[in-house]
Write an enzyme that holds these catalytic residues in place. Structure first.
Site, mmCIF file in Angstrom:
data_model
loop_
_atom_site.group_PDB
_atom_site.id
_atom_site.type_symbol
_atom_site.label_atom_id
_atom_site.label_comp_id
_atom_site.label_asym_id
_atom_site.label_seq_id
_atom_site.Cartn_x
_atom_site.Cartn_y
_atom_site.Cartn_z
ATOM 1 N N SER A 1 -7.559 -0.421 -2.312
ATOM 2 C CA SER A 1 -6.541 -1.754 -0.345
ATOM 3 C C SER A 1 -7.155 -2.819 -0.336
ATOM 4 C CB SER A 1 -7.227 -0.257 0.496
ATOM 5 O OG SER A 1 -7.951 -1.012 1.429
ATOM 6 N N ASP A 2 -6.826 -2.980 0.194
ATOM 7 C CA ASP A 2 -7.187 -4.573 0.712
ATOM 8 C C ASP A 2 -7.771 -3.774 2.493
ATOM 9 O OD1 ASP A 2 -8.784 -7.687 1.642
ATOM 10 O OD2 ASP A 2 -6.402 -7.911 0.841
ATOM 11 N N TRP A 3 -8.223 -4.894 3.057
ATOM 12 C CA TRP A 3 -9.443 -4.662 4.303
ATOM 13 C C TRP A 3 -7.534 -4.389 5.355
ATOM 14 C CZ3 TRP A 3 -13.897 -6.163 5.006
ATOM 15 C CH2 TRP A 3 -14.216 -6.479 7.136
ATOM 16 N N HIS B 1 0.857 -0.558 0.047
ATOM 17 C CA HIS B 1 0.258 -0.050 -0.227
ATOM 18 C C HIS B 1 0.766 0.648 0.054
ATOM 19 C CE1 HIS B 1 -3.121 -3.400 0.833
ATOM 20 N NE2 HIS B 1 -3.746 -2.778 0.844
#
Ligand code: BGC
Length: 736
Positions: free
Chosen positions: A297-299, A275
């Site tokens: 983004s991921d979690w 990220h």
């Protein structure tokens, strides 16, 4: 709407948006932000005040995930309660309608895009068609089945009122310990490219604004799947040449196939968290791969640049780093912190408005492309959801995904009147065939599974005309009486030993060793010691070590995660109602640390080093036999920019009709960067009657002969090449 019209509309809309409305578009929240925990399928799971707050006050652009229903915990992972669970298709239609109605009341009426992890079918819609997981789809070597899976999944997602699928995983699976190996199409770049792009094309069609299509999401960009220590969300050490040769091509192909969204690697590569990686997210993804869609983004991963990675000194700095690196949408997911902090950052001039406009334009463009601004009525449920035809396609996929690895003295197929003793922790559960992302996140809530689907045991009971005895707890935590197995074996002709893993995904599936649980090894040893023929069946997401059991078993079936029709498919194969044709999409290790992939480098088979898996990549038996012969390259010499055609004959030399996948490998004989001993460059699956021969032809392109050179650019070098199919090798020379 054509691209120009969309561009015009986006510009126009953007010019009317406030900073708050723009940053809202970049914000994605979990269902819990708009809902309250209620009974499954309750009508009122959305809390109107919370919904207003998210959609009207904070202008959120996207919502993800399913409601959390309190009564569901995680049986196997007490520390990981299931984050959400499936709802009926009718309830989903109401929930998503309520969300869209709220968006329609907003000032600019910008629709919310609702995303879901429908990774093997519509995970969170009850009774959806749940396919074999990706590792099994890869084992089919059948791109048409991946295409159909994409079509059916998109349709069921859309019939549920959902609009965006966090699938497909384009990471390649070269680290067997990794608890998401099964979410990949295996260890090979070409196989993963073909299967992944076929899925995308089926899912999106020519135009994903169609009412039965939906945008896909390529994940997890990039290098996520290769953690050095095998644990999820831990560092990968991947040099840029390796990244470009092994990890980027599948994403590049997914972008070319038209996927408009990319989800980012939750971990780090070479010290830089996914990220925060401007080089990957902007220089390469945008500049080189030409990606025009948006990144998500991921979690919680933007926060984690601060809370976990200590890369940022505050959450605010984390937001700045991520947005400036190239993240367009934040899966926050539980609050509005990203929204508040990003507004501050723009106001203070730390993040330029141009970057916000860029991100929002990309998001709005995808919303227009997906037809969200001109919503068409949802398709009727009847005729579009869990149709008999879709279930049949799923059954076929399951059958083609199962690998017969060993069949001594043709112990298989069994006669229907064989007396069979079935034992082992995976024999009588549906969850062990489905894995994570099934009904719940971890996939382990067996009581929520559709009871009419058959476990392996139940499918055997339906088919067998002999005696079927089952000794086993009903799950991993119920002990099996080994002594009883030994006693009962005397009254049976054969033992089916069903071993493997519980379902899991992500960090909940981290393990320290590929060894099987000791209790399973003990059961296996006792079963084998009875002297009755043992057929070993394995189910689970990773190749757990079975060497000493497999060596003593008469038959071995590698089931991995064949999905909701897996029980029937396995019984079809056990009893010869289907002739197996699955092939391994990964190398099956012989020992825990024997994790060399099939496309190993020369030094991995030098001075005593060997590629010595229990079963090699591409291995898989049939109840008939095949022979390839007459391998021919059309020319002896080609120029660097030319294609070359290769043909080979494949013959069914046995007594049964069957399918065979012809695998074509190449080797670049000498090169300025070490080359793999062989690399898969093409494959074709053919069905042949006994005695039938087919000539199969392939075209190799300059791209197939290329590699990433010393200067990190893709090149073809002049020199000799070998083409390998079956036991045959032909050569050709490439000149400048
Ligand atoms: C996973 C992703 C998934 C996302 C949304 C994350 O924890 O890594 O694969 O798409 O959650 O559920």
């Amino acid at each position: 709407m054509n691209a120009q019209e969309i561009e015009h509309k986006v510009k126009n809309l953007l010019s009317q948006m406030t900073l708050e409305e723009k940053v809202g578009q970049m914000t994605q929240v979990d269902f819990s932000v708009i809902g309250d925990p209620k009974e499954q399928n309750a009508e009122d799971q959305i809390n109107p005040a919370k919904l207003e707050d998210a959609v009207l006050k904070h202008h959120v652009g996207s919502i993800l995930n399913a409601p959390l229903n309190q009564q569901v915990g995680s049986i196997f992972h007490p520390s990981f309660t299931s984050a959400n669970n499936a709802q009926s298709v009718e309830i989903w239609r109401k929930l998503t309608r309520t969300v869209q109605d709220a968006a329609a009341r907003s000032r600019l009426k910008i629709p919310v895009i609702y995303g879901i992890d429908a990774i093997h079918g519509a995970t969170y819609t009850e009774n959806s068609v749940l396919f074999p997981q990706a590792i099994n789809m890869a084992a089919t070597f059948n791109a048409e089945l991946a295409f159909k899976e994409g079509e059916i999944t998109a349709r069921e997602v859309r019939v549920s009122g959902l609009q965006w699928n966090f699938s497909t995983v384009m990471d390649i699976g070269r680290q067997p310990l990794w608890p998401r190996l099964w979410e990949t199409f295996g260890e090979d770049v070409h196989l993963a490219t073909v299967m992944g792009t076929s899925y995308i094309k089926g899912h999106q069609g020519d135009n994903f604004s169609a009412v039965d299509k939906a945008p896909t999401c390529l994940k997890h960009y990039v290098g996520y799947s290769y953690p050095l220590n095998g644990k999820d969300r831990t560092p990968a050490w991947i040099g840029e040449r390796t990244l470009r040769e092994y990890f980027l091509p599948t994403f590049e192909a997914g972008i070319k196939a038209g996927s408009p969204t990319v989800m980012v690697n939750s971990a780090e590569v070479d010290g830089i968290p996914g990220h925060a990686n401007h080089h990957y997210l902007t220089t390469i993804l945008r500049g080189e791969l030409g990606f025009k869609g948006f990144t998500v983004s991921d979690w919680a991963d933007i926060k984690r640049l601060y809370t976990r990675d200590k890369m940022a000194a505050s959450e605010k700095e984390a937001v700045k780093i991520a947005v400036m690196a190239g993240i367009d949408m934040s899966m926050v997911p539980f609050d509005f912190s990203f929204y508040d902090l990003l507004i501050d950052l723009v106001k203070s001039g730390e993040v330029p408005m141009s970057r916000i406009d860029e991100a929002v334009s990309r998001i709005l463009t995808v919303k227009y492309q997906a037809g969200l601004f001109e919503p068409k009525p949802l398709l009727p449920i009847e005729g579009n959801f869990a149709t008999a035809e879709a279930i049949e396609t799923n059954r076929q996929a399951a059958r083609e995904s199962i690998i017969l690895a060993k069949n001594d003295h043709n112990i298989l197929p069994l006669k229907k009147d064989t007396n069979i003793l079935v034992t082992g922790p995976t024999a009588n559960l549906l969850n062990v065939m489905n894995g994570g992302w099934t009904i719940t996140w971890q996939g382990d809530a067996e009581d929520l599974y559709p009871q009419e689907k058959l476990t392996v045991l139940e499918a055997i009971q339906e088919k067998s005309t002999g005696k079927v005895t089952y000794i086993g707890g009903d799950a991993f935590d119920a002990p099996i009486d080994v002594q009883q197995v030994v006693e009962e074996a005397k009254n049976h002709d054969v033992i089916l030993l069903s071993l493997g893993e519980k379902p899991y995904t992500e960090t909940a599936g981290n393990i320290e060793s590929l060894n099987l649980d000791q209790a399973q090894v003990e059961l296996a040893n006792a079963a084998i010691a009875t002297g009755k023929p043992v057929i070993l069946l394995t189910l689970g997401g990773r190749p757990r070590i079975i060497t000493s059991i497999a060596e003593r078993a008469s038959g071995v079936i590698l089931g991995f995660l064949p999905g909701m029709e897996g029980g029937e498919a396995i019984a079809d194969i056990l009893y010869g109602d289907y002739n197996p044709n699955g092939k391994l999409p990964v190398s099956y290790p012989r020992n825990t640390n024997g994790i060399t992939p099939y496309d190993y480098k020369p030094m991995e088979s030098f001075e005593g080093n060997t590629y010595n898996p229990l079963y090699a990549f591409g291995h898989g038996l049939s109840y008939t036999t095949f022979a390839t012969s007459g391998l021919k390259a059309e020319k002896e010499k080609i120029r660097m920019d030319e294609n070359i055609n290769v043909t080979v004959n494949v013959k069914n030399t046995g007594a049964l009709t069957g399918k065979e996948t012809v695998l074509l490998y190449i080797n670049d004989v000498a090169a300025s960067v070490t080359r793999p001993n062989k690399q898969l460059k093409a494959f074709k699956k053919v069905e042949l009657n006994p005695g039938q021969t087919e000539s199969v032809s392939f075209t190799l392109t300059p791209h197939d002969l290329s590699f990433i050179g010393v200067d990190l650019k893709r090149i073809v070098e002049p020199g000799d090449f070998k083409v390998m199919v079956g036991n045959e090798i032909v050569g050709f020379t490439v000149t400048e």
